[in-house]
Design a protein around this motif. Structure first.
Motif, PDB file in Angstrom:
ATOM      1  N   SER A   8      10.745 -10.400 -47.879  1.00 31.74           N
ATOM      2  CA  SER A   8      11.081  -9.042 -48.311  1.00 31.74           C
ATOM      3  C   SER A   8      10.905  -8.016 -47.202  1.00 31.74           C
ATOM      4  CB  SER A   8      10.218  -8.644 -49.513  1.00 31.74           C
ATOM      5  OG  SER A   8       8.844  -8.667 -49.169  1.00 31.74           O
ATOM      6  N   GLU A   9      10.215  -8.388 -46.132  1.00 30.61           N
ATOM      7  CA  GLU A   9       9.971  -7.451 -45.039  1.00 30.61           C
ATOM      8  C   GLU A   9      10.897  -7.673 -43.854  1.00 30.61           C
ATOM      9  OE1 GLU A   9       5.346  -6.288 -45.980  1.00 30.61           O
ATOM     10  OE2 GLU A   9       5.717  -7.854 -44.484  1.00 30.61           O
ATOM     11  N   ASN A  48      13.599  -2.669 -51.058  1.00 29.96           N
ATOM     12  CA  ASN A  48      12.240  -2.615 -51.567  1.00 29.96           C
ATOM     13  C   ASN A  48      12.251  -2.565 -53.092  1.00 29.96           C
ATOM     14  OD1 ASN A  48       9.576  -2.135 -52.165  1.00 29.96           O
ATOM     15  ND2 ASN A  48       9.353  -0.390 -50.799  1.00 29.96           N
ATOM     16  N   SER A  56      19.259  -8.017 -55.945  1.00 31.98           N
ATOM     17  CA  SER A  56      18.481  -8.081 -54.711  1.00 31.98           C
ATOM     18  C   SER A  56      17.676  -6.807 -54.500  1.00 31.98           C
ATOM     19  CB  SER A  56      19.417  -8.298 -53.510  1.00 31.98           C
ATOM     20  OG  SER A  56      18.709  -8.317 -52.303  1.00 31.98           O
ATOM     21  N   GLY A  57      16.389  -6.968 -54.238  1.00 30.54           N
ATOM     22  CA  GLY A  57      15.535  -5.842 -53.900  1.00 30.54           C
ATOM     23  C   GLY A  57      15.336  -4.855 -55.021  1.00 30.54           C
ATOM     24  N   ASP A  85      16.991 -12.386 -55.850  1.00 31.46           N
ATOM     25  CA  ASP A  85      16.325 -12.431 -54.557  1.00 31.46           C
ATOM     26  C   ASP A  85      15.501 -11.166 -54.329  1.00 31.46           C
ATOM     27  OD1 ASP A  85      15.991 -13.627 -51.810  1.00 31.46           O
ATOM     28  OD2 ASP A  85      16.950 -11.743 -51.249  1.00 31.46           O
ATOM     29  N   ASN A  86      14.242 -11.371 -53.961  1.00 24.87           N
ATOM     30  CA  ASN A  86      13.377 -10.239 -53.619  1.00 24.87           C
ATOM     31  C   ASN A  86      13.319  -9.235 -54.767  1.00 24.87           C
ATOM     32  OD1 ASN A  86      11.744  -8.487 -52.105  1.00 24.87           O
ATOM     33  ND2 ASN A  86      13.508  -7.494 -51.144  1.00 24.87           N
ATOM     34  N   CYS A  87      13.118  -9.742 -55.966  1.00 21.47           N
ATOM     35  CA  CYS A  87      13.094  -8.883 -57.158  1.00 21.47           C
ATOM     36  C   CYS A  87      11.771  -9.027 -57.918  1.00 21.47           C
ATOM     37  CB  CYS A  87      14.253  -9.246 -58.096  1.00 21.47           C
ATOM     38  SG  CYS A  87      15.880  -8.719 -57.506  1.00 21.47           S
ATOM     39  N   ASN A 118      11.869 -15.587 -53.584  1.00 22.25           N
ATOM     40  CA  ASN A 118      11.030 -14.467 -53.137  1.00 22.25           C
ATOM     41  C   ASN A 118      10.903 -13.402 -54.221  1.00 22.25           C
ATOM     42  OD1 ASN A 118       9.481 -12.954 -51.258  1.00 22.25           O
ATOM     43  ND2 ASN A 118      11.297 -11.792 -50.663  1.00 22.25           N
ATOM     44  N   SER A 119      10.655 -13.827 -55.431  1.00 25.65           N
ATOM     45  CA  SER A 119      10.622 -12.896 -56.561  1.00 25.65           C
ATOM     46  C   SER A 119       9.378 -13.114 -57.416  1.00 25.65           C
ATOM     47  CB  SER A 119      11.879 -13.057 -57.426  1.00 25.65           C
ATOM     48  OG  SER A 119      13.039 -12.664 -56.705  1.00 25.65           O
TER      49      SER A 119
END
Length: 549
Positions: A144-145, A275, A298-299, A334-336, A366-367
């Motif tokens: 996520s970064e 983010n 996403s995000g 993703d990234n959530c 990545n969640s």
């Protein structure tokens, strides 16, 4: 007759002479008299570590009683055309450190005995290659970064760190200076990178390398449209074309008034910040409707509590006939951060007949997913995809907790076009199971490839009971494995239950360390010094990587 004997004698003499000559040559080969060769060191050995290496060798045969001095060279090539460091020693050993040699660089060493008053110098003895592995203060990079043009790099807080050098696969290196505050904080946000490029980052204290890491910046995103919270997200989704990428600027968006239908098109909803903590959607339900429907999120934070959400994602044939056959595209989360649906995270079992619903890939990466399944009392699995023909279901680098009576349901018997694969890796799953279901998998007699690896499983059931076997899967040709995984408190009932068994699964390199988590735990940080931080197949932490930072 005399003439014949005379000739024979001459031949015999010649033959004997040849034999003597050959013997003399053989003696020279077997027992060399070259003084320099006899004076040569032998049997070099190397022991290398992170920041130093020790070379030892055996003294020459002809050195007894003599005080010898040796010359040692270190080169990056075996021909020693690029000597980087030279030293001497009056013993049969020498040590070198990162003060002398660069870490993570292959070297060769050569040793010779120097000349004495009575002895010429020896020939060189060349070692095999070696390298100093280097200190690793970098911590794993958080997905996520990693941004399109920037990254946040994390490292063990250390006094004296001075810079990070980022070298792209092509182009000019960038140096980010670290202040004493940065060194103590253990992280540095770096901008000015190029999208879609692989970088090697090296951490320095002065000229000494203290860590190395690689990452690839995200590919550049081409947004079809960008909107703000004051805009109508529902109308934007309805109007979006197939393939549209909708960028959401930070803020809170509302989709609670009605179900959001994604009808025969695939779209992406993505925060422009990347983010999930600053861009939120309050939803009721996302319904993928008909052939061609697909969704990428996403995000984002996705909250179903205000909308009293029954399902997070629901597959339907059409609004008029939810059971109509349909071939969907992919689902990617993703990234959530997704939470707050009372029945299931994903429902994909509405097809009228087996294989009426088809999809290629379902991915959660990545969640963080939680509160999906009404404290385990729902009758629907987290991934309720029985009758659905799918190729892959992947859960990676994610955390799931309080998520329904079972994890994956694919039990209605049928033979698909290929054996589906379920892979759960580097994930943390806590407080799940109930309603007498199979806690991890129910595939019944369907062939399936099911694998849990590098993960942590804890605390069943969330409520009520679960089947005494965590897995049911007896289909011919199935492969069911659990490896490099820690599990604890997996029981058939909250009280007076028995430890779960894993049925047909093959277990390897598993552990049962109790980390003290309860069904209400939400912080899954691994204890400092825990062996679980190095128990994965790659020597890194098991479970969701975010909890090892």
């Amino acid at each position: 007759m005399k003439k014949y004997i005379s000739k024979s004698g001459i031949k015999m003499i010649f033959l004997l002479g040849t034999i003597v000559l050959i013997s003399a040559c053989k003696k020279d080969v077997d027992q060399p008299t070259d003084v320099a060769r006899s004076f040569k060191p032998s049997d070099v050995k190397i022991s290398a570590s992170a920041t130093s290496a020790k070379l030892t060798w055996t003294a020459p045969l002809m050195s007894t009683g003599k005080a010898l001095k040796y010359s040692i060279d270190f080169s990056t090539d075996s021909l020693f055309s690029n000597v980087k460091y030279s030293t001497t020693s009056d013993t049969t050993g020498v040590s070198v450190t990162e003060d002398n040699l660069s870490v993570r660089t292959k070297y060769f060493a050569r040793i010779k005995a120097n000349a004495t008053e009575t002895q010429p110098e020896s020939k060189y003895l060349v070692s095999s290659s070696f390298q100093l592995t280097g200190i690793q203060l970098f911590l794993p990079v958080r997905d996520s970064e990693i941004k399109e043009t920037g990254i946040t790099l994390r490292y063990t807080p250390t006094v004296g760190l001075t810079s990070i050098v980022l070298t792209p696969a092509t182009g000019t290196a960038i140096t980010a200076t670290l202040s004493p505050t940065d060194a103590a904080a253990g992280l540095k946000a770096i901008t000015g990178l190029t999208a879609g490029i692989k970088y090697t980052a090296e951490l320095f204290a002065g000229t000494k390398s203290k860590g190395i890491s690689t990452f690839t910046t995200q590919l550049p995103t081409t947004y079809s449209i960008k909107i703000s919270p004051s805009d109508d997200l529902a109308a934007t989704i309805t109007a979006a074309a197939n393939g549209a990428v909708i960028g959401l600027n930070p803020g809170t968006y509302n989709l609670t008034a009605a179900v959001t239908f994604i009808t025969q098109k695939t779209i992406t909803l993505k925060s422009t910040s990347g983010n999930a903590t600053d861009t939120k959607i309050n939803y009721k339900e996302f319904d993928l409707e008909g052939t061609g429907a697909g969704l990428t999120l996403s995000g984002l934070e996705l909250d179903g509590t205000i909308g009293a959400s029954p399902y997070f994602i629901n597959l339907i044939g059409s609004q008029a006939n939810v059971a109509a056959a349909a071939t969907f595209t992919n689902i990617l989360i993703d990234n959530c951060i997704a939470h707050g649906s009372t029945t299931a995270f994903l429902r994909g079992d509405r097809g009228a007949a087996i294989k009426d619903f088809k999809i290629t890939a379902i991915t959660v990466n990545n969640s963080i997913v939680y509160d999906m399944g009404n404290n385990g009392t729902s009758t629907y699995y987290t991934f309720n995809i029985t009758k659905l023909q799918f190729n892959t279901l992947t859960v990676s680098k994610s955390t799931l907790y309080n998520c329904g009576p079972g994890l994956v349901l694919s039990s209605t018997p049928f033979v698909g076009d290929q054996t589906p694969t379920v892979l759960i890796s580097y994930s943390t799953i806590n407080a799940f199971g109930g309603s007498s279901k199979y806690a991890l998998l129910d595939a019944a007699t369907n062939p399936i490839n099911f694998s849990i690896q590098n993960s942590i499983l804890a605390n069943t059931p969330k409520s009520g009971t679960v089947n005494a076997a965590a897995i049911r899967g007896t289909g011919a040709g199935s492969s069911i494995t659990i490896s490099n995984t820690n599990y604890f408190n997996l029981n058939s009932a909250l009280t007076s239950g028995t430890a779960l068994t894993f049925g047909p699964a093959t277990l390897s390199v598993t552990q049962q360390q109790n980390l003290g988590w309860t069904p209400t735990t939400t912080d899954f940080t691994l204890p400092v010094g825990s062996t679980l931080r190095t128990s994965s197949t790659t020597g890194t932490a098991i479970g969701d990587p975010r909890w090892a930072l």
